[in-house]
Design a protein around this motif. Sequence first.
Motif, PDB file in Angstrom:
ATOM      1  N   UNK A 153     -31.527  37.972  35.554  1.00  0.00           N
ATOM      2  CA  UNK A 153     -30.588  37.534  34.521  1.00  0.00           C
ATOM      3  C   UNK A 153     -31.277  36.810  33.383  1.00  0.00           C
ATOM      4  N   UNK A 154     -32.320  36.034  33.697  1.00  0.00           N
ATOM      5  CA  UNK A 154     -32.982  35.289  32.634  1.00  0.00           C
ATOM      6  C   UNK A 154     -33.829  36.176  31.735  1.00  0.00           C
ATOM      7  N   UNK A 155     -34.015  37.450  32.105  1.00  0.00           N
ATOM      8  CA  UNK A 155     -34.778  38.351  31.242  1.00  0.00           C
ATOM      9  C   UNK A 155     -33.899  39.350  30.491  1.00  0.00           C
ATOM     10  N   UNK A 181     -28.369  47.949  28.631  1.00  0.00           N
ATOM     11  CA  UNK A 181     -28.816  46.607  29.005  1.00  0.00           C
ATOM     12  C   UNK A 181     -30.263  46.493  28.556  1.00  0.00           C
ATOM     13  N   UNK A 182     -30.535  45.533  27.693  1.00  0.00           N
ATOM     14  CA  UNK A 182     -31.879  45.357  27.144  1.00  0.00           C
ATOM     15  C   UNK A 182     -32.543  44.147  27.786  1.00  0.00           C
ATOM     16  N   UNK A 183     -33.834  44.296  28.059  1.00  0.00           N
ATOM     17  CA  UNK A 183     -34.609  43.204  28.624  1.00  0.00           C
ATOM     18  C   UNK A 183     -35.594  42.673  27.610  1.00  0.00           C
ATOM     19  N   UNK A 184     -36.072  41.461  27.839  1.00  0.00           N
ATOM     20  CA  UNK A 184     -37.034  40.847  26.931  1.00  0.00           C
ATOM     21  C   UNK A 184     -38.362  41.584  26.932  1.00  0.00           C
ATOM     22  N   UNK A 185     -38.795  42.050  28.091  1.00  0.00           N
ATOM     23  CA  UNK A 185     -40.103  42.698  28.195  1.00  0.00           C
ATOM     24  C   UNK A 185     -40.008  44.187  28.490  1.00  0.00           C
ATOM     25  N   UNK A 186     -38.827  44.678  28.818  1.00  0.00           N
ATOM     26  CA  UNK A 186     -38.678  46.083  29.199  1.00  0.00           C
ATOM     27  C   UNK A 186     -37.761  46.801  28.214  1.00  0.00           C
ATOM     28  N   UNK A 223     -29.636  38.621  39.349  1.00  0.00           N
ATOM     29  CA  UNK A 223     -30.027  39.802  38.578  1.00  0.00           C
ATOM     30  C   UNK A 223     -28.851  40.705  38.250  1.00  0.00           C
ATOM     31  N   UNK A 224     -29.094  41.612  37.325  1.00  0.00           N
ATOM     32  CA  UNK A 224     -28.162  42.690  36.993  1.00  0.00           C
ATOM     33  C   UNK A 224     -28.721  43.954  37.626  1.00  0.00           C
TER      34      UNK A 224
END
Length: 83
Positions: A24-26, A48-53, A7-8
């Motif tokens: 990390x995968x998100x 830092x952008x996430x896929x779902x957040x 994770x980050x």
Amino acid sequence: MNLTDDCAVGKTELVARDSLEMRNDSVSGVAVSQSILGRILSYGTIEVRGEEADGVRFGYIKKPEELRNTMQKYLADVADEAQ
């Protein structure tokens, strides 16, 4: 800002606290914002952008472009190892 194999993790605090822990995968992207003064003095904001957040922003980062490039390379390497 710390990157691990899983994770980050990032935290900022002065009076209030902002923190982020994202697998990390998100992570879908890392963006840099800099003002003209920030470019001259080599500081800026990392998002830092996430896929779902929603993305989480960390301000007053020294050499933000270098950090973004390091994070992108690391995340690409982790993704390659997973395949």
